[in-house]
Design a protein around this motif. Sequence first.
Motif, PDB file in Angstrom:
ATOM      1  N   SER B  73      20.875  26.834  52.051  1.00  0.00           N
ATOM      2  CA  SER B  73      22.178  27.398  51.679  1.00  0.00           C
ATOM      3  C   SER B  73      23.116  27.404  52.880  1.00  0.00           C
ATOM      4  O   SER B  73      22.729  27.813  53.977  1.00  0.00           O
ATOM      5  N   MET B  77      24.305  34.131  50.064  1.00  0.00           N
ATOM      6  CA  MET B  77      24.783  34.294  48.698  1.00  0.00           C
ATOM      7  C   MET B  77      24.507  35.743  48.292  1.00  0.00           C
ATOM      8  O   MET B  77      23.346  36.148  48.177  1.00  0.00           O
ATOM      9  N   SER B  84      31.448  36.511  42.540  1.00  0.00           N
ATOM     10  CA  SER B  84      30.822  36.245  43.835  1.00  0.00           C
ATOM     11  C   SER B  84      30.165  34.869  43.786  1.00  0.00           C
ATOM     12  O   SER B  84      29.961  34.312  42.705  1.00  0.00           O
ATOM     13  N   ASN B  85      29.847  34.350  44.966  1.00  0.00           N
ATOM     14  CA  ASN B  85      29.200  33.036  44.983  1.00  0.00           C
ATOM     15  C   ASN B  85      27.851  33.079  44.262  1.00  0.00           C
ATOM     16  O   ASN B  85      27.472  32.137  43.568  1.00  0.00           O
ATOM     17  N   LEU B  86      27.131  34.211  44.392  1.00  0.00           N
ATOM     18  CA  LEU B  86      25.798  34.289  43.778  1.00  0.00           C
ATOM     19  C   LEU B  86      25.876  34.349  42.250  1.00  0.00           C
ATOM     20  O   LEU B  86      25.183  33.597  41.558  1.00  0.00           O
ATOM     21  N   PHE B  89      27.047  31.024  40.943  1.00  0.00           N
ATOM     22  CA  PHE B  89      26.005  29.996  41.062  1.00  0.00           C
ATOM     23  C   PHE B  89      25.041  30.084  39.879  1.00  0.00           C
ATOM     24  O   PHE B  89      24.754  29.075  39.217  1.00  0.00           O
TER      25      PHE B  89
END
Lengths: 309, 258
Positions: B73, B77, B84-86, B89
């Motif tokens: 990564s 994350m 959020s990026n997490l 994703f």
Amino acid sequence: MGGFIMSSRRKFIKNTMFAGSLVALGGFQSFIEASTTQIRLTILHTNDMHCHLDPFPDTSPEYGGRGGMAKLAGLIEKFRKENPNLLLLDAGDMYQGTPYFNFYKGKLIFEIMNKMGYDAATIGNHEFDNGISGIADYLKYARFPLVNSNYDFTGTALDGKTLKYKTFNKKGIKIGIYGLGIEPRGLVSPLNFDGAKYLDPVETALRMEKILHHELKCDLIICLSHLGLQYEDDKISDLTLAPQTRYTDLIIGGHTHSFIDKPFELKNNSGNTILVNQAGWGTLMLGKIDFIFDRVKQQKFAVAETARL
Amino acid sequence: MSKINKTRCWVALFFILFSLTTGCVSQYIKSGFDYQNIANDKNVTISDPGIERIISPIRQDIDKQMNRVIAFSVEPMIKDKPESNLTNFVADLMLKEARDFAKQKHIELGALVSYTNYGGLRSALPQGEITVGKIFELMPFENELVLVKIKGSNLLQFANVVAEKGGDGVGGIRIGIKEGKASAVKVDGTPVDPEKSYWVVTSDYIANGGDAMDMFLSPQQMVKTGLKIRDVIIRNLEKQYKQGEKLMAKKDGRIYYE
């Protein structure tokens, strides 16, 4: 019950004095000694172990290096040597939290708990993570019962496989245990609770303690609860349940992962002391409560027999 | 035997019986208690070798599987709200996987929304190498991907709950939050039509009413994929990793405050 203890003691003293006057007859000495015996019962308890078999990794900012079941078992063994008159109990959420659970489901945790000598456990919300069958299929590995009084499993895979209550006899002391589970709504996928019914915990508690006190004549009544210690709203919790009970001596709790230095001491609805305790989570803490009992010979019987002499 | 001896004998016999019977009817009066909550920390120096013997071989086996690196990564994350990026994703991966699954099964999806509940993501992913173990920490539950077809009015209801929560893990949908309510809800760039039907891919936990998400109960259609979300994440990450791709997910304003 406080009054009852007082009057029993008074009678007991009278009886001992009477018995004392007959000491010369021989064989009575042992009786007198037996009458004054104190018995210590140790209750050890855990909750929310969440399959934390190993200590937390050193990288864990909060709990690095702490916990782990080998050390927990070592602690338990130490206390067992100090007083073998002991019960080891768990308040639920043994399941879920480490890959040990993902790979072994209920098998490994139950086998380790057998080895540690658990006497009983109750059912937490995470026990349902793989559905009712996720408990039922693995119960064969547990050599201790799951005690729950407020989930009705009639017609499900768990039908008849759990206990509403359980009694133990420890050196003559009769201990009654009942179990309370949390409301599954919002915590357990409805599919995973399919067919089971959640019953009101307060109503259930009052019904169970009545049976254990009146019918089964238990000397000590323990509630194994997964309701949670306390909430900001009016959701039922151990601390709101405790004052409503009449005969419960101790609530061993879980779910809220609460670390407390010592148990809460409250008054139940009969004015007697009730303790509420919880031991953190993840095998990070062991709760220990010792009850001391005075063994009293029953007065009525003794008087009748001596009168015949 | 003299009379006195006989009497003594009776008395002795009585006491034997007496002590036996009274032994059975002893009463136990709780007279006190003490307590101690003991931390299982470094002060505990005793350990049960029997327990360690059970765990040790299993630990080695699991560690081997858990320590396998499956991604790299470019940044940490971490879940956050409104997005959020997490969360993005995981939600986008669910979209992709659902599309692949539908294509295989010849199911016409049309507009598709994904939802991974915020509470279900149990940890963060670090920057750098990511192991299988990290994905188990992220998603310890055995949840499966499920497709549900619901009415647009239910989807709007869902968007409102997301807005009330201040954000959540969504894909394929844009939600504007104004005063705690969903003010603008778009799928594929078009406002959601309450009368139209929409497919949502989520976990079986949510589809069965978990987190009190009642709008997913009684859908028009439901398709169970049999795919565990954790397995889906691991498989996709590993495939990417083997192709030399790095893990990266961005915030894109899919949930925003107006």
